[in-house]
Write an enzyme that holds these catalytic residues in place. Structure first.
Site, PDB file in Angstrom:
ATOM      1  N   HIS A  84       0.654  -0.948  -0.171  1.00  0.00           N
ATOM      2  CA  HIS A  84      -0.232   0.528  -0.265  1.00  0.00           C
ATOM      3  C   HIS A  84       0.731   1.274  -0.288  1.00  0.00           C
ATOM      4  O   HIS A  84       1.689   1.270   0.266  1.00  0.00           O
ATOM      5  CB  HIS A  84      -1.332   0.287   1.282  1.00  0.00           C
ATOM      6  CG  HIS A  84      -2.201   1.199   1.379  1.00  0.00           C
ATOM      7  ND1 HIS A  84      -1.992   2.467   1.487  1.00  0.00           N
ATOM      8  CD2 HIS A  84      -3.592   0.435   0.722  1.00  0.00           C
ATOM      9  CE1 HIS A  84      -2.664   2.804   1.412  1.00  0.00           C
ATOM     10  NE2 HIS A  84      -3.827   2.139   0.855  1.00  0.00           N
ATOM     11  N   ASP A 106      -7.657  -5.237  -0.158  1.00  0.00           N
ATOM     12  CA  ASP A 106      -8.161  -6.532  -1.232  1.00  0.00           C
ATOM     13  C   ASP A 106      -7.667  -7.568  -1.082  1.00  0.00           C
ATOM     14  O   ASP A 106      -8.478  -8.635  -1.649  1.00  0.00           O
ATOM     15  CB  ASP A 106      -8.183  -5.594  -2.550  1.00  0.00           C
ATOM     16  CG  ASP A 106      -8.424  -4.292  -2.575  1.00  0.00           C
ATOM     17  OD1 ASP A 106      -9.370  -4.325  -2.011  1.00  0.00           O
ATOM     18  OD2 ASP A 106      -8.061  -3.504  -3.191  1.00  0.00           O
TER      19      ASP A 106
END
Ligand code: CMC
Length: 435
Positions: free
Chosen positions: A306, A363
């Site tokens: 991320h 996700d």
């Protein structure tokens, strides 16, 4: 909030700039006037170091794994609240009273019926059109079906109307497109249900069968976790388009388009494809870890890493826990859950992932829950849209209410050719022979 000064020294010139301090103690150099004074712009590939706005919607600290909506920790909201309440919180800035929440819910319920010509338009989309494409087209088309939501300078009332309209229409659009795709008779919204249960019955309902409350709750929690995530790729797109005073529908459609990409929201679909591939390959995930580390291979471990989190993504922590609960309550055994857990365990002790601080993101596990709920893979990213919509709306509203709003227009450093002569077509060499 206090302001301080910093000095930027360029050669023998010193430029003083303000230091802006946020309510959670983050600091930024306000370089807004730097070019005017020095001729210099800043260059920041991928905006990894650039704040694009001041915002009061969401706070996130990637080093500590903290995420708060309007100051309330995500863990508390996931446990105690529900999606519509969180949507109100994000958009309006505070938790609603009972009357405010009822009114909000009613206004959304009234807007949860798609116009008949709109359904016909969706039915005319090519059968293979990805649902994200259908949502993007549908969202832009709303500007034709509801032209009153279009003015370049909407009043507070017009903004509020467009916001509740979109919250109702998006739910209906996703469910309708799903039923059109699978050839099932369409189901209308039922105001007797809460937002998530209504979405579920519109999408999967048969006869008078009630929506399983456990299933609706699981979906509701996922929507809360996706509610907002400050200035990510899709939200920045919504703000950028909105800053040109494009209407809310086209601003949100640009968010949908941005979210579609596999490095952003499309990762939830890509994770399941990856886990299925590993399963089909015999379940040996070490080979895939090696591929992810190989710089000559474009493969990345989807659902990992991320831009901002350099610690556990707090949303992933909650979703991982929910995964076990939901699958066991539904009596689903999905072998990819074991693969996902093994992959995570292996990656988290691997030097490559440790050094780069790559952790599972939101996700990584969400697709496993969506699949257990019966949602087809290509509808995973539309589920992200449904969850993220309140965040986009809150950020668009904040932008449009900002008296200092300016059109978004980054600078660049030109690195191309200079002083080229125009060569006539007949004597122009093919590009391959050019310099
Ligand atoms: N697998 C393998 N290596 C990775 C991964 C990954 N998933 N993510 C980052 N890296 C490596 C990358 O190759 C680079 O290595 P090096 O320093 O040797 O060149 C280093 O880690 C830093 O990566 P980056 O690409 O500079 O990081 P970024 O902040 O630009 O990208 C990201 C962030 C999310 C796009 C990236 O981590 C990624 O592609 N992850 C997989 C896709 C994904 O799961 N996306 C969902 C993000 S969370 C939800 C959302 O935003 O919608």
């Amino acid at each position: 909030m206090g302001a301080d000064k910093a000095k930027i020294v360029v050669g023998d010139q010193t430029y003083e700039v303000d230091i802006v301090t946020g309510t959670e103690g983050e600091k930024a150099l306000d370089i807004g006037s730097l070019r005017g004074r020095s001729g210099l712009v800043t260059l920041d590939n991928g905006f990894g170091n650039t704040g694009s706005c001041r915002s009061s919607v969401t706070f996130l600290n990637g080093e500590k794994g903290v995420l708060k909506y309007r100051g309330i920790p995500i863990e508390e909201l996931a446990q105690k609240s529900h999606f519509l309440e969180v949507a109100f919180l994000l958009i309006e800035g505070a938790l609603p009273s009972r009357e405010e929440l009822d009114d909000f819910a009613q206004r959304i319920a009234k807007n949860s019926h798609l116009p008949e010509p709109f359904k016909k338009m969706m039915a005319s989309f090519p059968q293979k059109m990805h649902p994200m494409g259908a949502l993007s087209c549908g969202t832009v088309a709303l500007s034709a079906f509801f032209p009153e939501g279009n003015p370049p300078d909407p009043s507070a009332e017009q903004r509020a109307k467009a916001i509740t309209l979109l919250l109702g229409q998006m739910k209906a659009m996703i469910a309708t497109y799903y039923r059109l795709r699978v050839g099932k008779e369409l189901r209308d919204s039922d105001p007797g249900f809460d937002y998530s249960s209504d979405f579920f019955q519109m999408m999967f309902g048969e006869g008078d069968r009630d929506v399983d409350p456990e299933v609706a709750k699981a979906l509701d929690t996922l929507l809360i976790l996706h509610g907002d995530h400050e200035q990510n790729c899709s939200t920045s797109s919504v703000r950028m388009v909105g800053s040109g005073k494009a209407n809310l529908f086209s601003s949100v459609a640009s968010g949908i388009n941005a979210l579609w990409g596999p490095l952003h929201g499309g990762a939830n679909e890509a994770v399941i494809d990856m886990l299925d591939e590993i399963l089909a390959d015999g379940g040996g995930y070490k080979k895939f870890l090696a591929k992810a580390k190989d710089k000559s291979d474009p493969f990345r471990l989807m659902g990992f890493g991320h831009r901002v989190y350099k610690n556990f993504d707090p949303r992933a922590k909650i979703i991982k826990g929910a995964c076990d609960t939901v699958l066991s309550k539904l009596g689903v055994h999905d072998p990819v859950l074991d693969i996902a857990k093994g992959l995570e365990e292996e990656a988290l002790k691997d030097d490559y992932f440790m050094e780069r601080k790559l952790y599972p993101n939101v996700d990584f596990y969400s697709g496993i829950i969506y699949r257990a709920l019966g949602i087809p893979t290509d509808f995973f990213t539309p589920m992200f849209v449904l969850g993220r919509l309140p965040g986009w709306l809150a950020q668009w509203k904040e932008l449009r209410e900002d008296p200092k709003m300016r059109i978004g227009r980054p600078r660049q450093i030109y690195m191309g050719k200079t002083d080229e002569a125009y060569v006539e077509m007949g004597v122009r060499p093919p590009k391959s022979e050019g310099p």
